[in-house]
Design an enzyme around this catalytic site. Structure first.
Site, PDB file in Angstrom:
ATOM      1  N   HIS A 134       9.957  -2.300  -2.792  1.00  0.00           N
ATOM      2  CA  HIS A 134       9.122  -1.204  -2.360  1.00  0.00           C
ATOM      3  C   HIS A 134       8.282  -0.886  -3.542  1.00  0.00           C
ATOM      4  CE1 HIS A 134       6.712   2.017  -0.514  1.00  0.00           C
ATOM      5  NE2 HIS A 134       7.264   2.845  -1.279  1.00  0.00           N
ATOM      6  N   HIS A 139       4.135  -0.369  -5.161  1.00  0.00           N
ATOM      7  CA  HIS A 139       3.387   0.905  -5.972  1.00  0.00           C
ATOM      8  C   HIS A 139       2.815   0.539  -7.424  1.00  0.00           C
ATOM      9  CE1 HIS A 139       4.397   4.602  -3.757  1.00  0.00           C
ATOM     10  NE2 HIS A 139       5.487   4.018  -3.372  1.00  0.00           N
ATOM     11  N   GLU A 182       0.923   6.042   0.163  1.00  0.00           N
ATOM     12  CA  GLU A 182       1.974   5.078   0.939  1.00  0.00           C
ATOM     13  C   GLU A 182       1.250   4.384   1.894  1.00  0.00           C
ATOM     14  OE1 GLU A 182       4.827   4.536   0.222  1.00  0.00           O
ATOM     15  OE2 GLU A 182       5.830   5.697  -1.027  1.00  0.00           O
ATOM     16  N   SER A 201       4.060  -3.469   1.139  1.00  0.00           N
ATOM     17  CA  SER A 201       5.423  -3.997   1.095  1.00  0.00           C
ATOM     18  C   SER A 201       6.176  -4.127   2.340  1.00  0.00           C
ATOM     19  CB  SER A 201       6.387  -3.149   0.349  1.00  0.00           C
ATOM     20  OG  SER A 201       6.305  -1.667   0.823  1.00  0.00           O
TER      21      SER A 201
END
Length: 295
Positions: A134, A139, A182, A201
């Site tokens: 993730h 990110h 997010e 993700s």
């Protein structure tokens, strides 16, 4: 640097309880097993194939430019050479969830915390907390984008300030991170695309956010976002759509303290509720999207 430990949630009679750690560790790359690399390879291949035509081109291009591939778990040191040259960011290894202030201070100093351990094979589709896949796959690529990289630092600086104001300010600022970093969508000439790490993700969320009729897709509005609650245990009921990464920078330029004072006097909105003045995106003909009022 301390010896790396795998820090995960605790399962209690009240459910999953997050466990926080402040340790910064060296990535123990030589200790990754064949199974660890296989999990990375499986997830990377699946997501990259799925994201073509769904993720924004900036994400895909940045991931390619930094040399992130499927063969093995990338080395932070290799990625750092690319990041530091492009935007001045550095990846640091962490053991799990960080306390809020520690997280903000890292972002404010252009350090991005990446959990060093990766999920187990039986956790491919769901994990209670962020892991290496993730953090790294989701990110890190957009930290190669200068505008988005500046937004992340601005968010960290704002988080440090909010931490000194109080819990309400932190809750409101956390919603901004949730609905942009997010779970953000961006409107492009080719239609709505994904940029949020929690979406890129996740196989299920990547499909749900664009192809399901269930969630709301609302035009970016800073105050609306900071008043909107969210769920962490299911697909999102609402996504906010930016016009560009520059829009995020402009939104975070002002001092937020007057905003916190205003928001303290207003009620928050449920995650899936649509307000009368929301700019809502609807699916048009083909794969196109139209805002309310568009012809």
């Amino acid at each position: 640097m301390s010896t790396p430990q795998r820090v995960e949630h605790q399962l209690t009679d009240k459910g999953h309880v997050p466990v926080y750690t402040t340790a910064v560790v060296e990535q123990p790359w030589d200790s990754y097993t064949a199974s660890d690399h296989a999990v990375w390879r499986t997830l990377f291949r699946r997501q990259r194939e799925l994201l073509v035509g769904r993720a924004c081109q900036e994400f895909l291009d940045s991931q390619d430019a930094m040399g992130m591939g499927e063969d093995a778990i990338p080395k932070f040191a290799d990625l750092n050479r690319q990041l530091q040259a492009r935007t001045g960011w550095t990846l640091i290894g962490v053991q799990g969830l960080l306390p809020e202030l520690d997280f903000f201070e890292h972002l404010a100093n252009r350090r991005f915390p990446v959990t060093w351990w990766i999920r187990k094979p039986e956790q491919l589709d769901y994990l209670s907390e962020p892991d290496l896949f993730h953090d790294l796959f989701g990110h890190v690529p957009l930290l190669m984008n200068p505008v988005f990289a500046d937004y992340m630092q601005a968010y960290g600086l704002g988080g440090v300030k909010a931490h000194g104001i109080g819990a309400d300010a932190l809750a409101q600022l956390t919603r901004l991170y949730w609905y942009t970093v997010e779970f953000g969508l961006i409107d492009t000439p080719d239609g709505l695309r994904i940029y949020g790490s929690g979406i890129v993700s996740s196989k299920g969320e990547s499909l749900h956010c664009l192809e399901s009729d269930a969630p709301n897709r609302i035009g970016f509005d800073l105050h609306r976002i900071m008043r909107t609650r969210y769920r962490i245990d299911t697909f999102q009921k609402t996504y906010f759509v930016i016009d560009s990464f520059e829009q995020l920078i402009k939104a975070t330029e002002p001092d937020f303290r007057p905003y916190y004072q205003q928001l303290a006097e207003q009620t928050s909105f449920p995650a899936g509720e649509v307000q009368s003045d929301d700019r809502v995106f609807h699916r048009g003909s083909g794969d196109g999207w139209l805002l309310d009022g568009d012809v």
